[in-house]
Design a protein around this motif. Structure first.
Motif, short mmCIF file in Angstrom:
data_model
loop_
_atom_site.label_atom_id
_atom_site.label_comp_id
_atom_site.label_asym_id
_atom_site.label_seq_id
_atom_site.Cartn_x
_atom_site.Cartn_y
_atom_site.Cartn_z
N VAL A 135 1.07 -1.33 -0.02
CA VAL A 135 0.06 0.50 0.16
C VAL A 135 1.19 1.07 0.43
CG1 VAL A 135 -1.73 1.03 1.19
CG2 VAL A 135 -2.03 -0.89 0.84
N ARG A 136 0.48 2.40 -1.19
CA ARG A 136 1.42 3.28 -0.86
C ARG A 136 0.16 4.73 -0.19
NH1 ARG A 136 3.37 4.68 -6.60
NH2 ARG A 136 4.63 5.93 -5.41
N SER A 137 -0.44 4.43 0.26
CA SER A 137 -1.33 5.87 0.80
C SER A 137 -0.53 5.05 2.38
CB SER A 137 -2.72 5.63 1.29
OG SER A 137 -3.37 5.64 0.34
N GLN A 138 -0.85 6.16 2.94
CA GLN A 138 0.09 6.82 4.09
C GLN A 138 -0.81 7.43 4.85
OE1 GLN A 138 4.15 7.73 4.30
NE2 GLN A 138 4.12 6.46 2.37
N PRO A 139 -0.12 7.13 6.62
CA PRO A 139 -1.33 7.60 7.64
C PRO A 139 -0.63 9.14 7.75
CG PRO A 139 -0.39 5.78 9.00
CD PRO A 139 0.10 5.03 7.04
N ARG A 140 -1.01 10.47 8.16
CA ARG A 140 -0.46 11.24 8.36
C ARG A 140 -0.73 12.12 7.11
NH1 ARG A 140 1.54 8.92 12.52
NH2 ARG A 140 3.58 8.82 11.63
N ARG A 141 -1.08 11.47 6.60
CA ARG A 141 -0.69 12.13 4.31
C ARG A 141 -1.95 12.23 3.48
NH1 ARG A 141 4.38 10.97 2.24
NH2 ARG A 141 5.72 11.21 3.56
N VAL A 142 -2.43 13.25 3.24
CA VAL A 142 -3.63 13.71 2.14
C VAL A 142 -4.08 12.49 1.16
CG1 VAL A 142 -4.78 15.32 0.76
CG2 VAL A 142 -2.56 16.28 1.89
N TYR A 143 -5.91 11.88 1.93
CA TYR A 143 -6.39 11.29 1.01
C TYR A 143 -6.55 11.14 -0.39
CZ TYR A 143 -10.09 7.82 -0.04
OH TYR A 143 -10.79 7.54 -0.52
N SER A 144 -6.39 10.56 -0.95
CA SER A 144 -6.53 9.85 -2.62
C SER A 144 -7.22 9.48 -2.86
CB SER A 144 -4.72 10.23 -3.34
OG SER A 144 -5.03 10.19 -4.15
N PRO A 145 -8.38 9.73 -3.41
CA PRO A 145 -8.90 8.16 -4.23
C PRO A 145 -8.62 7.30 -5.09
CG PRO A 145 -10.70 10.17 -3.68
CD PRO A 145 -9.03 10.41 -3.96
N SER A 146 -7.83 7.93 -5.81
CA SER A 146 -7.16 7.43 -6.76
C SER A 146 -6.31 6.44 -6.29
CB SER A 146 -6.22 8.16 -7.70
OG SER A 146 -5.71 8.92 -7.56
N GLN A 147 -5.54 7.07 -5.05
CA GLN A 147 -4.26 5.96 -5.10
C GLN A 147 -4.74 5.03 -4.21
OE1 GLN A 147 -0.72 6.26 -4.51
NE2 GLN A 147 -1.65 4.48 -4.42
N ALA A 148 -6.02 5.39 -3.05
CA ALA A 148 -6.85 4.46 -2.57
C ALA A 148 -7.34 3.34 -3.68
CB ALA A 148 -8.18 4.51 -1.61
N GLU A 149 -8.28 3.53 -4.82
CA GLU A 149 -8.64 2.74 -5.36
C GLU A 149 -6.38 1.53 -6.21
OE1 GLU A 149 -10.96 1.46 -7.31
OE2 GLU A 149 -12.12 3.23 -5.50
N SER A 150 -5.42 2.42 -6.61
CA SER A 150 -4.50 1.58 -7.10
C SER A 150 -3.86 1.28 -5.77
CB SER A 150 -3.64 2.58 -7.27
OG SER A 150 -3.77 3.40 -8.40
N ASP A 151 -3.81 1.62 -4.24
CA ASP A 151 -3.76 0.04 -3.07
C ASP A 151 -4.78 -0.73 -2.97
OD1 ASP A 151 -2.09 2.09 -2.53
OD2 ASP A 151 -2.68 2.80 -1.26
N THR A 152 -6.21 -0.70 -3.52
CA THR A 152 -6.78 -2.50 -3.72
C THR A 152 -6.18 -3.12 -4.48
OG1 THR A 152 -8.94 -0.83 -2.83
CG2 THR A 152 -9.39 -3.18 -4.02
#
Length: 779
Positions: A135-152
């Motif tokens: 997963v590339r999304s990280q805590p204390r970072r801005v949420y990105s829907p596109s990144q969440a889809e990539s993480d999925t």
């Protein structure tokens, strides 16, 4: 008349209406053409103030930098629109609106929330740490829907790589205070998608069972719960195509081709069916082999004598590569730098042979500028550099670099090792880049050990193959059972003084406690420093010093009224230490021979005792193996023998040879050979010789079960006690013959061999057994 006038008036009125319509249309056309011909003036804006609304974490100055223009600057509507797009492209905002109100530009934004924490739910087969790594999304970072889809998608791929292609991942958001969210990935793992069947179409030379053993992918079978290779992974199937091609080409099928691989799901969509469509072609052999030279000073006759290939041998690209390396190394020894060997192959379809001309040509004059090594956080640079036959300043040979890369990978220290060459500071210089990823090289294990000879014992061991990053191996083990205890230590330095010279030291202590197989206790301590070095392409010589301290004690004869004088004498002597110098020589063609299905292993050694006990202990064994019947059946033959002779003193019971089940099957430990005529105790012998014949073959069971069958025949004996303390039975060469059948089973705990024996020719007092279980060893 009136009707006529009325009709005329109606017609004239219609003509006037039509005339006005055409005039109107003409006016519109002229107006339109005029508009097209006149340029449209873009609306200009000149803002004296820029206002930002809705931002909470992002500074106003940061947002203004994305506008691209300042206050008081004249801009068009297109420039304003581009500025809005740039702000949206930052990925920091959920929505962006740019509105002009008079001389004020208003930028209204809605920020994406900050990720408070990332959690996983529903996963049990794969740990959170492994999923977090994808997963590339990280805590204390801005949420990105596109990144969440990539993480999925990345999490789904992790499950697919482990054979769970039906796994689904759903990202969920829980709103928290202060514009924060919890990002939750809900996982439905699903079941393993197994490979139900692997089949082949177009194969004639080799059966499906033989080809399936070549592949990394396996069919699901009895051990599917513990075998991970029976799950479907697309990358593994692609690798299997290359492995299959290498298998055929190394056996002379130069035209072999995997035409396609058909992968389909079963009707229940819970397993895969894989079919390899292959084209074998004809099998070729080597024809005329020759060497030609375009290099001044290179005598083709000398190089031709160095060839190991022979006419009539089944064609294999690997054999050509070996002779190319041999010839290029010979050129270096003759001070001929930059010599390359160009194999020129001529195909003879009529005779199904391939003529090979090894042409010595002048290669480009390129030197190695330096060798850069990266990624070795633990392993020392010198350990990796020792795998190279070249150093900075040497002529560059691509083949040598490829071979060095293989030697680096063969160390087993690295999960990945890439070796590449790039241009250096000048066109005639290259830089060798070595990029490695280190892998674990140590292990600590606890378990149990069982054998039909020694019973059950507990085992603890520690092994480190790259001790403190120096490439040294270190091992320590403790084994304790009700009948025996064993403590061992081993250390090896594979490159002593930076040369192809190994140094090691082995130490052990072993004691037996009056177990079921002996009527006395023993204690043995051993120390063996050694050095080893290659003396030929297939030969290895090891020199060593051996010190052994052996004590025989607590003798209890099976018949107290008739104790063995041989064993009593050994007990009376107490502990005795002996020193010896020895050597061992091994010759192994299993990996370098011309036939990939056959090999020979020969070992010979002698130990020379000095001091109070002077002796010569000579041992030798030779084993040969080949595959027949389309490589489905393995035939193996072995001859093993030993001779212990004393110039002063006599052998003790702990010095003499005993034939265990690993040497000759079908007997209890000490169940064959010389025996005390009065006590019937086994005494061992100073000489032994055994011939073993084996055949291993498939049983028709699915090969993923790892079960095969075999038959064997053992013939041999042990004889000559040497001492003369009383009458001895079978003290001369009295051969025994034993036959049997075997079941081989590759289990998750190791390869097991079950032997069922039938004595054909044994002596009356021999102690035979019909069944034993051993660890199966590969030749």
């Amino acid at each position: 008349m009136n009707n006529t006038l009325h009709a005329v008036n109606v017609i004239l009125e219609r003509l006037r209406v039509m005339t006005r319509g055409w005039a109107f249309i003409a006016t519109l056309f002229v107006s339109g053409m005029t508009a097209l011909a006149t340029p449209v003036s873009a609306q200009d804006f000149n803002f004296s103030n820029v206002s930002v609304e809705g931002n909470q974490r992002i500074e106003i100055a940061t947002i203004l930098t994305y506008l691209g223009f300042g206050q008081g600057e004249a801009v068009t509507a297109g420039v304003v629109n581009d500025a809005a797009q740039r702000i949206r492209a930052t990925g920091l905002f959920e929505s962006v609106d740019v509105v002009a109100q008079g001389r004020t530009l208003i930028v209204r934004v809605v920020e994406f929330p900050t990720i408070n924490q990332i959690t996983f739910e529903g996963n049990s087969r794969i740990r959170d740490a492994e999923l977090s790594a994808a997963v590339r999304s990280q805590p204390r970072r801005v949420y990105s829907p596109s990144q969440a889809e990539s993480d999925t998608a990345a999490i789904t791929q992790v499950y697919a790589d482990q054979g769970r292609i039906n796994a689904t991942v759903t990202p969920r958001i829980i709103q928290r205070s202060d514009n924060r969210i919890d990002l939750i990935f809900e996982v439905f793992e699903g079941g393993l998608t197994e490979v139900e069947r692997i089949s082949f179409v177009g194969n004639r030379a080799y059966g499906e069972s033989r080809l399936r053993r070549v592949l990394e992918t396996k069919q699901a079978g009895l051990l599917r719960a513990v075998i991970s290779r029976d799950t479907f992974i697309a990358d593994r199937v692609a690798f299997d195509q290359q492995v299959l091609t290498d298998f055929y080409q190394s056996r002379g099928y130069v035209d072999f081709l995997v035409q396609n691989v058909d992968v389909s799901l079963t009707r229940e969509r819970d397993a895969y069916l894989i079919t390899f469509n292959v084209q074998e072609g004809q099998q070729f052999e080597f024809g005329i082999l020759s060497v030609t030279s375009e290099v001044t000073g290179a005598d083709p006759a000398i190089f031709e004598n160095a060839l190991r290939l022979r006419t009539g041998v089944t064609y294999s690209p690997e054999l050509i590569e070996r002779d190319i390396s041999r010839l290029e190394l010979l050129a270096l020894h003759q001070q001929l730098n930059f010599v390359r060997v160009d194999p020129r192959v001529t195909r003879n379809d009529r005779t199904l042979t391939l003529d090979v001309e090894f042409a010595l040509v002048n290669g480009p004059r390129i030197f190695i500028e330096r060798i850069d090594i990266e990624g070795n956080n633990t392993t020392l640079d010198r350990v990796i550099r020792s795998r190279f036959d070249v150093v900075e300043g040497d002529p560059f040979n691509p083949r040598q670099i490829r071979e060095s890369a293989e030697r680096i990978r063969a160390l087993g220290y690295f999960g990945n090792a890439d070796v590449d060459a790039r241009e250096g500071s000048s066109p005639d210089q290259v830089v060798i880049d070595v990029d490695v990823t280190e892998a674990p090289t140590g292990s600590l294990s606890f378990g149990g050990n069982f054998s039909t000879d020694n019973g059950f014992s507990l085992l603890a061991s520690f092994k480190q193959g790259n001790f403190v990053g120096r490439g040294q191996s270190l091992s320590f083990s403790v084994q304790a059972g009700s009948d025996n205890q064993n403590l061992s230590f081993s250390f090896t330095e594979p490159r002593l003084l930076g040369r192809d010279l190994s140094f090691g030291i082995d130490a052990s202590f072993k004691s037996t406690n009056n177990n079921q197989n002996a009527l006395y206790d023993t204690a043995r301590a051993s120390l063996r420093p050694r050095i080893g070095f290659p003396i030929s392409e297939n030969g290895l010589l090891t020199l060593y010093y051996a010190y052994d301290y052996i004590e025989v004690k607590d003798y209890n004869s099976a018949d107290p009224s008739k104790p063995s004088p041989f064993i009593e004498e050994d007990v009376l002597q107490g502990g005795i230490g002996t020193s010896a110098l020895g050597y061992s020589y091994s010759y192994d063609t299993r990996r370098t021979g011309l036939n990939p299905n056959a090999g020979v292993l020969f070992r010979f050694g002698q130990e020379f005792g000095f001091g109070d006990s002077r002796f010569i202990d000579t041992t030798a064994d030779v084993t040969a193996q080949t595959r027949v019947l389309s490589e489905e059946v393995i035939l193996r033959a072995a001859i093993e023998g030993g001779l212990l002779s004393y110039a002063s003193g006599d052998s003790r019971i702990t010095d003499r040879y005993f034939l265990g089940s690993g040497t000759m099957r079908g007997f209890e430990p000490g169940g064959v050979g010389p025996r005390d005529a009065s006590s019937d105790d086994a005494l061992g012998g100073n000489a032994f010789a055994v011939v073993r014949l084996d055949a291993e073959f498939p049983l028709g069971l699915p090969e993923e079960y790892g079960i095969s069958g075999g038959v064997f025949l053992d013939y041999g004996s042990v004889w000559d006690v040497g001492s003369s303390f009383g009458p001895v039975e079978y003290d001369d060469f009295t051969p025994r013959t034993v036959a049997g059948v075997s079941i081989f089973w590759d289990t998750p705990i190791g390869p097991l061999r079950f032997n069922y024996t039938e004595p054909l020719d044994v002596q009356e007092n021999d102690q035979t057994k019909q069944f034993d279980v051993t660890i199966s060893t590969d030749f």
